[in-house]
Design an enzyme around this catalytic site. Structure first.
Site, PDB file in Angstrom:
ATOM      1  N   LYS A 203     -24.090 -68.059  29.500  1.00  0.00           N
ATOM      2  CA  LYS A 203     -24.763 -67.239  28.483  1.00  0.00           C
ATOM      3  C   LYS A 203     -24.423 -67.722  27.070  1.00  0.00           C
ATOM      4  CE  LYS A 203     -23.930 -63.514  31.689  1.00  0.00           C
ATOM      5  NZ  LYS A 203     -22.886 -62.563  32.062  1.00  0.00           N
TER       6      LYS A 203
ATOM      7  N   SER B 225     -22.800 -55.832  29.348  1.00  0.00           N
ATOM      8  CA  SER B 225     -22.653 -56.251  27.949  1.00  0.00           C
ATOM      9  C   SER B 225     -24.030 -56.520  27.349  1.00  0.00           C
ATOM     10  CB  SER B 225     -21.795 -57.511  27.855  1.00  0.00           C
ATOM     11  OG  SER B 225     -20.509 -57.254  28.346  1.00  0.00           O
TER      12      SER B 225
ATOM     13  N   ARG C  16     -21.564 -55.132  40.695  1.00  0.00           N
ATOM     14  CA  ARG C  16     -22.445 -53.975  40.502  1.00  0.00           C
ATOM     15  C   ARG C  16     -23.638 -54.113  41.427  1.00  0.00           C
ATOM     16  NH1 ARG C  16     -23.605 -55.294  34.479  1.00  0.00           N
ATOM     17  NH2 ARG C  16     -23.881 -57.149  35.708  1.00  0.00           N
TER      18      ARG C  16
ATOM     19  N   HIS D 205     -15.469 -53.039  32.185  1.00  0.00           N
ATOM     20  CA  HIS D 205     -14.416 -54.059  32.340  1.00  0.00           C
ATOM     21  C   HIS D 205     -13.031 -53.405  32.334  1.00  0.00           C
ATOM     22  CE1 HIS D 205     -17.518 -56.808  30.177  1.00  0.00           C
ATOM     23  NE2 HIS D 205     -17.534 -57.125  31.458  1.00  0.00           N
TER      24      HIS D 205
HETATM   25  O1  PNS Z   1     -19.039 -62.619  32.460  1.00  0.00           O
HETATM   26  P1  PNS Z   1     -19.750 -63.670  33.241  1.00  0.00           P
HETATM   27  O2  PNS Z   1     -20.768 -64.324  32.367  1.00  0.00           O
HETATM   28  O3  PNS Z   1     -20.333 -63.151  34.503  1.00  0.00           O
HETATM   29  O4  PNS Z   1     -18.645 -64.772  33.638  1.00  0.00           O
HETATM   30  C1  PNS Z   1     -18.999 -66.001  34.220  1.00  0.00           C
HETATM   31  C2  PNS Z   1     -17.782 -66.952  34.202  1.00  0.00           C
HETATM   32  C3  PNS Z   1     -17.306 -67.152  32.786  1.00  0.00           C
HETATM   33  C4  PNS Z   1     -16.679 -66.332  35.031  1.00  0.00           C
HETATM   34  C5  PNS Z   1     -18.205 -68.304  34.840  1.00  0.00           C
HETATM   35  O5  PNS Z   1     -19.333 -68.794  34.174  1.00  0.00           O
HETATM   36  C6  PNS Z   1     -17.070 -69.327  34.797  1.00  0.00           C
HETATM   37  O6  PNS Z   1     -16.199 -69.286  35.624  1.00  0.00           O
HETATM   38  N1  PNS Z   1     -17.108 -70.245  33.797  1.00  0.00           N
HETATM   39  C7  PNS Z   1     -16.084 -71.259  33.600  1.00  0.00           C
HETATM   40  C8  PNS Z   1     -16.601 -72.649  34.018  1.00  0.00           C
HETATM   41  C9  PNS Z   1     -16.576 -72.775  35.540  1.00  0.00           C
HETATM   42  O7  PNS Z   1     -15.534 -72.836  36.159  1.00  0.00           O
HETATM   43  N2  PNS Z   1     -17.789 -72.803  36.140  1.00  0.00           N
HETATM   44  C10 PNS Z   1     -17.932 -72.896  37.572  1.00  0.00           C
HETATM   45  C11 PNS Z   1     -17.807 -71.519  38.235  1.00  0.00           C
HETATM   46  S1  PNS Z   1     -18.028 -71.585  39.988  1.00  0.00           S
END
Ligand code: PNS
Length: 165
Positions: free
Chosen positions: A45, A132, A94, A21
């Site tokens: 998650k 992670s 990735r 990150h």
């Molecule tokens: O680190 P991650 O788990 O890959 O991140 C995923 C994240 C947090 C970016 C995604 O789940 C997110 O944007 N969550 C906020 C809620 C939202 O807007 N969901 C719709 C995404 S299209």
């Protein structure tokens, strides 16, 4: 003329922040003037660390960088990005495993707001194999995670899993 800053939001669960990150943030700063590392409350998650712990660890890591802001956010990412007047969402990719979900999220976010672009940077080969999730697993089972997370994160991980440091 009052020039608007070119801001990108780099969202994620960051449970916890890894060197992958950090590398992405630094490379993102070659393109953007400011990066907001946005730590999500709503993530698919179930995190090991609380939102506050995840934010605190990332803040400590970036405390010496004025152009990186670490903030928690809840609700829809696109609403948050709009509220920050950011131009883009920054994400790392990735290899192939990430592609499908990233593509879906990028398209959904584009559907929600066509003025905000998702920008992907390919993960540096040095960090291609880490995540992670994998790091938590190794730390939990007593493996060495030195060099893949910042030192403060390493300490917090060992603390979580009851290991003396
Ligand atoms: O680190 P991650 O788990 O890959 O991140 C995923 C994240 C947090 C970016 C995604 O789940 C997110 O944007 N969550 C906020 C809620 C939202 O807007 N969901 C719709 C995404 S299209």
């Amino acid at each position: 003329m009052d020039k608007k800053k070119l801001i990108a939001v780099y969202p994620g669960t960051f449970d916890p922040l890894t060197n992958g990150h950090i590398s992405l943030v630094k490379r993102g700063l070659d393109i953007f003037e400011e990066i907001i590392l946005a730590v999500a409350l709503h993530s698919p998650k179930i995190p090991l660390f609380s939102l506050q712990e995840r934010v605190d660890m990332a803040r400590k890591t970036f405390e010496h960088m004025d152009n990186v802001l670490v903030e928690p956010f809840e609700g829809l990412l696109i609403d948050y990005v709009r509220s920050k007047k950011a131009r883009a969402i920054l994400r790392g990719m990735r290899a192939v495993a990430d592609f499908e979900l990233e593509f879906q999220m990028a398209l959904m976010n584009r559907r929600l707001d066509r003025n905000i672009q998702t920008v992907f940077l390919m993960t540096d080969y040095k960090w291609l194999y880490i995540s992670s999730t994998l790091i938590k697993d190794v730390a939990k089972l007593g493996g060495d995670i030195h060099g893949v997370v910042p030192e403060n994160v390493q300490k917090e991980l060992y603390k979580k899993f009851g290991r003396m440091v």
